[in-house]
Design an enzyme around this catalytic site. Sequence first.
Site, PDB file in Angstrom:
ATOM      1  N   CYS A 260       0.721  -1.025  -0.094  1.00 40.57           N
ATOM      2  CA  CYS A 260       0.329  -0.062  -0.302  1.00 40.57           C
ATOM      3  C   CYS A 260       1.099   1.296   0.121  1.00 40.57           C
ATOM      4  O   CYS A 260       1.030   1.963  -0.814  1.00 40.57           O
ATOM      5  CB  CYS A 260      -0.977  -0.091   1.146  1.00 40.57           C
ATOM      6  SG  CYS A 260      -2.484  -1.327   0.939  1.00 40.57           S
TER       7      CYS A 260
HETATM    8  C1  UDX Z   1      -1.240   0.543   5.604  1.00 45.60           C
HETATM    9  C2  UDX Z   1      -1.778   0.660   6.354  1.00 45.60           C
HETATM   10  O1  UDX Z   1      -2.353   0.865   7.903  1.00 45.60           O
HETATM   11  C3  UDX Z   1      -3.601   1.406   6.293  1.00 45.60           C
HETATM   12  O2  UDX Z   1      -4.131   1.009   6.534  1.00 45.60           O
HETATM   13  C4  UDX Z   1      -3.634   0.641   4.698  1.00 45.60           C
HETATM   14  O3  UDX Z   1      -5.111   0.348   4.297  1.00 45.60           O
HETATM   15  C5  UDX Z   1      -3.148  -0.943   3.973  1.00 45.60           C
HETATM   16  O4  UDX Z   1      -1.503  -0.103   3.862  1.00 45.60           O
HETATM   17  P1  UDX Z   1       0.510  -1.920   5.747  1.00 45.60           P
HETATM   18  O5  UDX Z   1       0.355  -2.047   4.461  1.00 45.60           O
HETATM   19  O6  UDX Z   1      -0.386  -3.483   5.942  1.00 45.60           O
HETATM   20  O7  UDX Z   1      -1.352  -1.318   5.941  1.00 45.60           O
HETATM   21  O8  UDX Z   1       1.111  -1.605   6.736  1.00 45.60           O
HETATM   22  P2  UDX Z   1       1.638  -0.975   7.683  1.00 45.60           P
HETATM   23  O9  UDX Z   1       1.576  -1.586   9.266  1.00 45.60           O
HETATM   24  O10 UDX Z   1       0.690   0.396   8.072  1.00 45.60           O
HETATM   25  O11 UDX Z   1       3.035  -1.093   7.553  1.00 45.60           O
HETATM   26  C6  UDX Z   1       4.368  -0.501   6.773  1.00 45.60           C
HETATM   27  C7  UDX Z   1       5.022  -0.214   6.694  1.00 45.60           C
HETATM   28  O12 UDX Z   1       5.889   0.805   7.657  1.00 45.60           O
HETATM   29  C8  UDX Z   1       5.745  -1.725   7.390  1.00 45.60           C
HETATM   30  O13 UDX Z   1       7.015  -2.229   5.787  1.00 45.60           O
HETATM   31  C9  UDX Z   1       6.528  -0.629   8.255  1.00 45.60           C
HETATM   32  O14 UDX Z   1       7.461  -1.491   8.648  1.00 45.60           O
HETATM   33  C10 UDX Z   1       6.519   0.501   8.369  1.00 45.60           C
HETATM   34  N1  UDX Z   1       6.676   1.068   9.132  1.00 45.60           N
HETATM   35  C11 UDX Z   1       5.340   1.452  10.152  1.00 45.60           C
HETATM   36  C12 UDX Z   1       7.638   1.940   9.932  1.00 45.60           C
HETATM   37  O15 UDX Z   1       9.243   1.761   9.376  1.00 45.60           O
HETATM   38  N2  UDX Z   1       7.324   2.350  11.112  1.00 45.60           N
HETATM   39  C13 UDX Z   1       6.813   2.755  11.418  1.00 45.60           C
HETATM   40  O16 UDX Z   1       6.221   3.592  12.870  1.00 45.60           O
HETATM   41  C14 UDX Z   1       5.777   1.791  11.279  1.00 45.60           C
END
Ligand code: UDX
Length: 442
Positions: A260
Amino acid sequence: MKISVIGTGYVGLIQSVGLSEFGYNVVGIDIDESKIKQLNRGECPLYEEGVEELLNKHVGKNLRFTTSYDEIKDSDVIFLCVGTPQDEEGNADLRFIYSATESIRKKLDGNYKVIVIKSTVPIGTNRKIKEMLKDCNVDVVSNPEFLREGLALNDFLNPDRIVLGFENLNNPRPIEIMKEAYSYFSDKNVPFIITDWESSELIKYAANSFLATKISFINELSKLADVVGGDIKTISRAMGFDERIGNKFLNAGIGYGGSCFPKDVKALIKQFENNNIEPKLIRATDEVNEEQIYWFLNKIKKYYNNLNGKTFAILGLAFKPNTDDLRESRGIKLIELLLEEGAIVKCFDYVEKARENTINRYKFDKSKAFYGYNLYLFEDIYKTVENVDGIIITTEYSNLNEEDWNKIGNLVRNKVVFDGRNILDKNKIKNLGFKYFGVGRN
Ligand code: UDX
């Protein structure tokens, strides 16, 4: 109420099992025949907590799957949940949305239906879909999803909000039907945002890009902390106590991945560009994310001088914990960068299906677990770290702290940890004699 859901990918499958749990008659439609067969057998094609259980609870009862669009004739509401991948220029590729709309159009028989667009689509797409269906007795509704992988079913059943975008807010018919479809939430204090198409479409991009921007902000700051000192984890924790900032999505690391954030941020940039507006902040979010892994790699290179022939343990293949999804995974990206430098990589993930996906991606010979270059995969973390010159953490698995780091210290050749997710208890690791390099946190 009878419902059909077009697309049995991530979003479509959660939507299908979720709505069948509400008691509706649901039919899931997909052009992939083998997947349809698999689903009708109650086998879940993706790794997502709780989905297989709900699938088995309802399949063959009020939930079934088919490849035939004929089924939409009986439906009151049709949810469109097909993928909108990134095209070569970074735009959202709407081919699947339009071909599914065309397939629906051919089957419409004059009875009124509500077509709901759940896929993430650029601003103006709902209007275009309505244009394609202008001679049909339908209303088109925008209803973006906000599902996190690994927590998707929970997010479906406990949403922060439900966003519904309509063509004409003075037309009560589709509004009432959508409220009925989601009536499960009406006594649960879930806010319903009833708005126009464009706002609804933009809300999805805004939410994802804002979260991505929080991550890129803290990642950018972590570079300064790397140079001038300070612990980014403490900094973001302190920032988070201010309720206006909040403590979520402020974890510095090697960047965001997944299906996403990278795609949606790039698609939003394109939408600015297509309208001749410079997306300064959002472009920076994307650039910071793309560069973050190179900043981290340089830290590793600086420590060893030359990575050629050095052996590393990569802990984390999935783009985040508790998923098997490798899409835009920073761990996978780092593996490839290390291999390019001539390093030998031993990789591991706690999730079996993430390991399986890695085997499939690189066409490993399972018995030897060996990819044409120097990549090896292990099912056991202790075997992974044996005789390595350094350990690199790429996915934020908190259970890494529960591992026996004393034992790990005895197995490695060189006691160095590059913690790309700032997940380890740094003092504990240092006290065991490891050299520790985090992200903005040494
Ligand atoms: C995301 C959104 O959270 C969700 O609401 C949307 O509809 C789809 O995209 P998702 O892709 O499942 O969900 O992952 P998410 O938990 O949001 O994490 C995305 C990425 O960000 C991961 O690679 C994670 O490692 C990274 N991340 C997350 C960070 O590097 N730091 C953070 O503080 C949080």
